[in-house]
Write an enzyme that holds these catalytic residues in place. Sequence first.
Site, PDB file in Angstrom:
ATOM      1  N   LYS A 117      49.158  35.882  39.799  1.00  0.00           N
ATOM      2  CA  LYS A 117      50.148  36.865  40.246  1.00  0.00           C
ATOM      3  C   LYS A 117      51.534  36.250  40.340  1.00  0.00           C
ATOM      4  CE  LYS A 117      47.152  40.187  42.503  1.00  0.00           C
ATOM      5  NZ  LYS A 117      46.810  40.896  43.742  1.00  0.00           N
ATOM      6  N   LYS A 199      40.264  44.633  30.206  1.00  0.00           N
ATOM      7  CA  LYS A 199      39.750  45.404  31.336  1.00  0.00           C
ATOM      8  C   LYS A 199      40.492  46.745  31.439  1.00  0.00           C
ATOM      9  CE  LYS A 199      39.151  44.727  36.278  1.00  0.00           C
ATOM     10  NZ  LYS A 199      39.435  43.860  37.420  1.00  0.00           N
ATOM     11  N   LYS A 202      44.315  49.545  36.162  1.00  0.00           N
ATOM     12  CA  LYS A 202      44.611  50.698  36.986  1.00  0.00           C
ATOM     13  C   LYS A 202      46.100  51.016  37.007  1.00  0.00           C
ATOM     14  CE  LYS A 202      43.765  49.047  41.674  1.00  0.00           C
ATOM     15  NZ  LYS A 202      43.143  49.238  42.959  1.00  0.00           N
TER      16      LYS A 202
END
Length: 334
Positions: A117, A199, A202
């Site tokens: 991150k 993946k 979202k």
Amino acid sequence: METIEQKKRVFSAIKPTGNPTLGNYIGTMSRWGGMCDEFDCLFSVADLHAITVAIEPKELRENTKRLFALLVAVGVDPDKNVVFLQSHVRAHAELCWLLNNYTMFGEARRMTQFKEKSEKAPENVNVGLFDYPVLMAADILLYQADYVPVGDDQVQHVELCRNIAQRFNGRYSPTFTIPECKLAKTGARIYSLADPTAKMGKSDGDDSGTVYILDRPDDIMRKFKRAVTDSDTHVIASDDKPGITNLLTIYAAVTDATVENAEKEFSNSNYADFKLRVGEAVVERLRPVREKYEALRRDDGSLLELMRAGAQKAERIAARTLEKVYKKVGFVRL
Ligand code: TRP
């Protein structure tokens, strides 16, 4: 004498960042609803964790309400589980501060997610982001959880939580239950329909490959019709057919079947028909979820009441742990 067996306790949480996807539903949310028969379950919307990355107040508020309502809509019954917002129980932040003092800088610095991150948003490498796993440890330890259902990206954080708990228990006396990860079964990982090697995200960028739980049926069908497959013609799962494998995994998950049975069902189908059928199965599975969700969102007052009831139940358990911890550390109690 009759002995009443105490159920083991489960705790998990999900961050209100982005719009929940079919991947979140299959991999996480749909599993939670069924656990309360076997376990004593607490599920939280980790809104305190959500601010470790930049988020607008309006977005945070909406995401949080949406996620809470969705958890209930997918089957986490608030009468049988404790469902609540993390920020409603102050003990999370308090225990986090305390555990900071039993967490070594070196071990926190090793966290893979922190490194990832930090690289992704170098302009906002804040101390909250660094502290994220300690807050997560507080979430888990407050409720003396035995099991923590998480995806494999969270295993390292649960490991750290165990280390912190063991260190505290060793320094004082047994205080915290040492939690264990409860990994989702294989096949739970859902990939993007547009790029089946990535993946199903979202929030990141392009969403042609992402199906959201609250998508309208025609949007869902459009995304499945365009799903990337391969130049072969056989509907079988294999490593060199990531698109088809992903679609089979999705179909099996939403129809509660196995991938093997799904392969048999489509052994005579072409890709176009197969994709339609997967899309239809997803639409049917999500329809009642969306309807329940819409009903819950029609009345904000009742939604807040559900949150309040959940927070009160969580608060009672959390307060007991926190009091015990404060005493052991040597704080003067009134
Ligand atoms: N970090 C978790 C995730 O991103 C969410 C989370 C917050 C969590 N607190 C937790 C998961 C405690 C399990 C237990 O998925």
